[in-house]
Write an enzyme that holds these catalytic residues in place. Structure first.
Site, PDB file in Angstrom:
ATOM      1  N   LYS A   1      35.330 -13.726  45.458  1.00  0.00           N
ATOM      2  CA  LYS A   1      35.888 -12.435  45.055  1.00  0.00           C
ATOM      3  C   LYS A   1      36.295 -11.692  46.323  1.00  0.00           C
ATOM      4  CE  LYS A   1      33.123 -11.794  40.832  1.00  0.00           C
ATOM      5  NZ  LYS A   1      31.956 -11.077  40.254  1.00  0.00           N
TER       6      LYS A   1
ATOM      7  N   GLU B   1      37.053  -7.817  29.967  1.00  0.00           N
ATOM      8  CA  GLU B   1      37.844  -8.938  30.472  1.00  0.00           C
ATOM      9  C   GLU B   1      38.655  -9.627  29.379  1.00  0.00           C
ATOM     10  OE1 GLU B   1      35.171 -11.364  32.724  1.00  0.00           O
ATOM     11  OE2 GLU B   1      34.786  -9.773  34.175  1.00  0.00           O
TER      12      GLU B   1
END
Length: 427
Positions: A337, A205
């Site tokens: 999400k 990330e």
């Protein structure tokens, strides 16, 4: 003119070099909506199922040609000639077409790609930005970014057990200034790590993955970088954690391999409470394992009044699991999400349920991302006030930040940066 005339699925690569699904939805008026689907590394057991081919001779079994075939054949036949503006009906047809509780037949990756591409096609057809099409005229809140600048757990090859150490620039006057603040801290941290002899390679990330022995060591480096970048920790910038505790929960214990230590449920709760007392931590995600319901209740009772406790694996963007958590006093926030549940309609329903219960919502990426920036628009559309989309490195992460910069500029005087108001402990 908003009738669907074609749906085209294809296999593309995500930020980890693994296959994922991309979908184009073509309308009668020529509008084309495109969406690419992300993929997680630390996935909750209760998430909707991402359909993979399982052919070990192709992409090591991770191909998505079955999902693509379902899009180009079965889903196209079901949605062809429908008006794209009826998102709820489209998503309901997709759910019924799959016919399983966890979307395992057609795959949540196929369903989500079509669902989001339909919304984007509709927005283009109406000549509206996606955040306005989904959120209406009240969509104007720019979220506080949760910037993951130190990676551990399954997102990095180092001894740190917690998955993410994040900064939240709550004191900035605008999203653009919050981004600048985060960038300056990120680059200052890089210098501090280098000076101490640590590598500055980045994880999935975009955060650094130094070989540090404990959460305390990581937090100390972050605190130092905040100060040396010219900001005040606890005022300008707050800290957030993603423990991803499910990943190190074994036989009723939280096993910290990096520290060579195990903690019971109560010890885990007290340990997190101690970190909150010693550092300006305002948000902890997945501090307990996804099925440790008693642990979640204990943690919420202990520090829920002064810290945002975000359920990711606990809730998996699922209204049934969220409703159970609300009833039983577990957590006080939900991570959103889109690929955990599989359709835009179900995603928005989870956000709405959270708001009605007084929970906060955090829009989130996955560790396997693409250049698709849909979640930036959804964060503004829902006025959720917080977004978690990685560090200040890797184009798959900065794509979302750059889209938020564009949205803030477009909204101009109407734009409002959530800042401290995004967190109930600070408001």
């Amino acid at each position: 003119m908003t009738a669907i005339v074609d749906i085209i699925g294809r296999e593309i690569l995500d930020s980890r070099g693994n296959p994922t699904v991309e979908v184009d939805v073509v309308l009668e008026d020529g509008s084309v909506g495109r969406a690419a689907v992300p993929s997680g590394a630390s996935t909750g057991a209760h998430e909707a199922v991402e359909l993979r081919d399982g052919d070990k001779h192709r992409y090591l079994g991770k191909g998505v040609l079955k999902a693509v075939e379902a899009i180009n054949d079965e889903i196209y036949e079901a949605l062809s000639d429908m008006s794209v503006q009826d998102q709820v009906q489209i998503d309901q047809i997709l759910i019924e077409l799959d016919g399983t509780p966890n979307k395992s037949r057609i795959g949540a990756n196929a369903i989500l790609g079509v669902s989001l591409a339909c919304a984007k096609a509709a927005a283009i057809s109406y000549d509206m930005p996606l955040y306005r099409y989904v959120g209406g005229t009240s969509a104007r809140t720019l979220p506080v970014p949760m910037m993951n600048i130190v990676n551990g757990g399954v997102h990095a090859d180092n001894p740190i057990d917690f998955q993410e150490f994040m900064i939240m620039p709550v004191g900035a006057p605008s999203f653009a200034e919050a981004l600048r603040c985060g960038s300056e801290i990120f680059h200052t941290l890089k210098g501090e790590l280098k000076k101490a002899g640590h590598n500055t390679n980045v994880g999935d990330e975009g955060g650094f993955a130094p070989n540090l022995p404990s959460a305390d060591a990581a937090l100390d480096f972050v605190m130092s970088a905040i100060g040396k970048a010219g900001y005040n920790a606890g005022e300008d910038v707050m800290l957030a954690l993603d423990c991803a505790a499910t990943e190190f929960f074994r036989d009723g214990k939280y096993v910290y391999e990096g520290e060579n230590k195990s903690r019971s449920r109560s010890e885990q709760a007290r340990y997190l409470a101690d970190l909150v007392a010693r550092y300006p931590i305002v948000s902890i995600e997945d501090g307990m394992s996804e099925d440790d319901m008693d642990g979640w209740k204990e943690l919420t009772d202990l520090i829920g009044s002064k810290c945002q406790l975000v359920g990711d694996d606990l809730f998996v963007t699922n209204v049934n699991r969220l409703a159970d958590g609300i009833r039983n006093g577990r957590a006080n926030s939900i991570l959103i999400k889109v690929n955990q549940i599989g359709t835009l309609t179900e995603t928005l329903a989870a956000v709405e349920m959270a708001y009605k219960a007084g929970y906060t919502a955090v829009m989130s990426h996955r560790s396997g991302e693409t250049e698709d920036s849909t979640i930036a628009d959804l964060a503004v559309a829902t006025n959720c006030g917080q977004i978690k989309t990685g560090s200040l490195a890797r184009a798959d992460r900065t794509a979302k930040y750059n889209q938020l910069l564009r949205i803030e500029q477009e909204l101009d005087a109407q734009a409002r940066y959530a800042g401290r108001s995004a967190l109930k402990a600070l408001a």
